[in-house]
Design an enzyme around this catalytic site. Structure first.
Site, PDB file in Angstrom:
ATOM      1  N   SER A   1      36.545  43.226  34.850  1.00 40.83           N
ATOM      2  CA  SER A   1      36.051  42.915  36.189  1.00 40.83           C
ATOM      3  C   SER A   1      36.554  43.955  37.173  1.00 40.83           C
ATOM      4  O   SER A   1      37.739  44.333  37.136  1.00 40.83           O
ATOM      5  CB  SER A   1      36.518  41.529  36.641  1.00 40.83           C
ATOM      6  OG  SER A   1      36.175  41.303  38.004  1.00 40.83           O
TER       7      SER A   1
ATOM      8  N   TYR B   1      43.156  35.392  37.864  1.00 34.61           N
ATOM      9  CA  TYR B   1      42.003  35.987  37.184  1.00 34.61           C
ATOM     10  C   TYR B   1      42.162  37.498  37.070  1.00 34.61           C
ATOM     11  O   TYR B   1      41.957  38.084  35.990  1.00 34.61           O
ATOM     12  CB  TYR B   1      40.720  35.641  37.936  1.00 34.61           C
ATOM     13  CG  TYR B   1      39.491  36.312  37.379  1.00 34.61           C
ATOM     14  CD1 TYR B   1      39.048  36.018  36.089  1.00 34.61           C
ATOM     15  CD2 TYR B   1      38.768  37.233  38.135  1.00 34.61           C
ATOM     16  CE1 TYR B   1      37.919  36.633  35.564  1.00 34.61           C
ATOM     17  CE2 TYR B   1      37.634  37.844  37.620  1.00 34.61           C
ATOM     18  CZ  TYR B   1      37.215  37.548  36.334  1.00 34.61           C
ATOM     19  OH  TYR B   1      36.095  38.163  35.816  1.00 34.61           O
TER      20      TYR B   1
END
Length: 245
Positions: free
Chosen positions: A139, A152
């Site tokens: 990501s 995350y």
């Protein structure tokens, strides 16, 4: 690697980037193995792509036994595994003082440990074949310091480091390990995060980024498979990536 005729195993194949990658690989002539917990979705996708060239394997990728069985099923049907796309993942939105340790452990299991065990499951076959490609989906959030994204981001930053070291370790086996860093993508992802879903939606909405299609991410993943490059991203330059405005 030539994708035509290759056997491509995709985790998280029931929707979003995983589903788009399976479709793109199939259009490029690959045979695909679809792993996800949502059985009916991957079975429908296998029917759509053609069950002679697509295999649906219901699988919880955090269960090492199930992952090993899925790899064996792929080999039994197609005789080989050429590519692994570690796409399955989940977000966690919470400030550091509010992160639930159990949520954090679950996200680490899915985003970090599962790609490792999936890699371990396919390596013997790839080594036997003398070649392979592994693409881990990260990501672009790791290049930002956004409040609420710590858990995350940590999971994806750790995956990037794991991938970089695996790339060096597996180079002599002719196995290319690559990272793909998507930006905000039009998928179900944000609505399924652990923790503060409303906060995650608000952060995404205020980012200024235009959501990209999962097909864009899939095309970038296929480019990595073909080239064996170390990484690629769909993140605008002003957010730390290489995508030009």
């Amino acid at each position: 690697m030539d994708i035509s005729g290759a056997v491509v195993l995709v985790t998280g194949a029931s929707s979003g980037i995983g589903g788009a990658t399976a479709r793109a690989a199939s259009r490029a002539g690959a045979r695909v193995v679809l792993l996800a917990r949502r059985e009916e979705r991957i079975r429908q996708l296998a029917r759509e792509l053609g069950e002679s060239v697509a295999l649906a394997v219901p699988c919880d990728v955090t269960d090492r036994v199930q992952v090993a069985a899925a790899a064996e099923a792929a080999i039994e049907k197609f005789g080989r595994i050429d590519v692994l796309v570690n796409n399955a993942g989940q977000g966690l939105q919470a400030t550091v003082d509010a992160i639930d340790p159990e949520d954090f452990r679950a996200v680490l299991e899915l985003n970090l440990v599962a790609p490792l065990t999936a890699t371990q499951a396919v390596l013997p076959q790839m080594r036997k074949q003398g070649a392979g490609a592994i693409v881990n989906v990260g990501s672009g959030i790791i290049w930002s310091s956004l409040p609420g994204s710590g858990a995350y981001s940590a999971s994806k930053a750790a995956l990037a480091k794991l991938s970089a070291i695996a790339r060096v370790e597996l180079a002599d086996d002719n196995i290319a390990v690559s990272m793909m860093f998507p930006s905000i993508t039009e998928t179900e992802f944000v609505g399924t995060v652990r923790g503060d879903v409303a906060g995650a939606l608000k952060m995404e909405g205020s980012s200024g980024l235009v959501p990209q299609s999962p097909e864009d991410a899939a095309d970038t993943i296929l480019d990595l498979i073909r080239s064996g490059a170390e990484q690629a991203d769909l993140v605008p330059e002003e957010y730390g990536g290489t995508l030009k405005s």
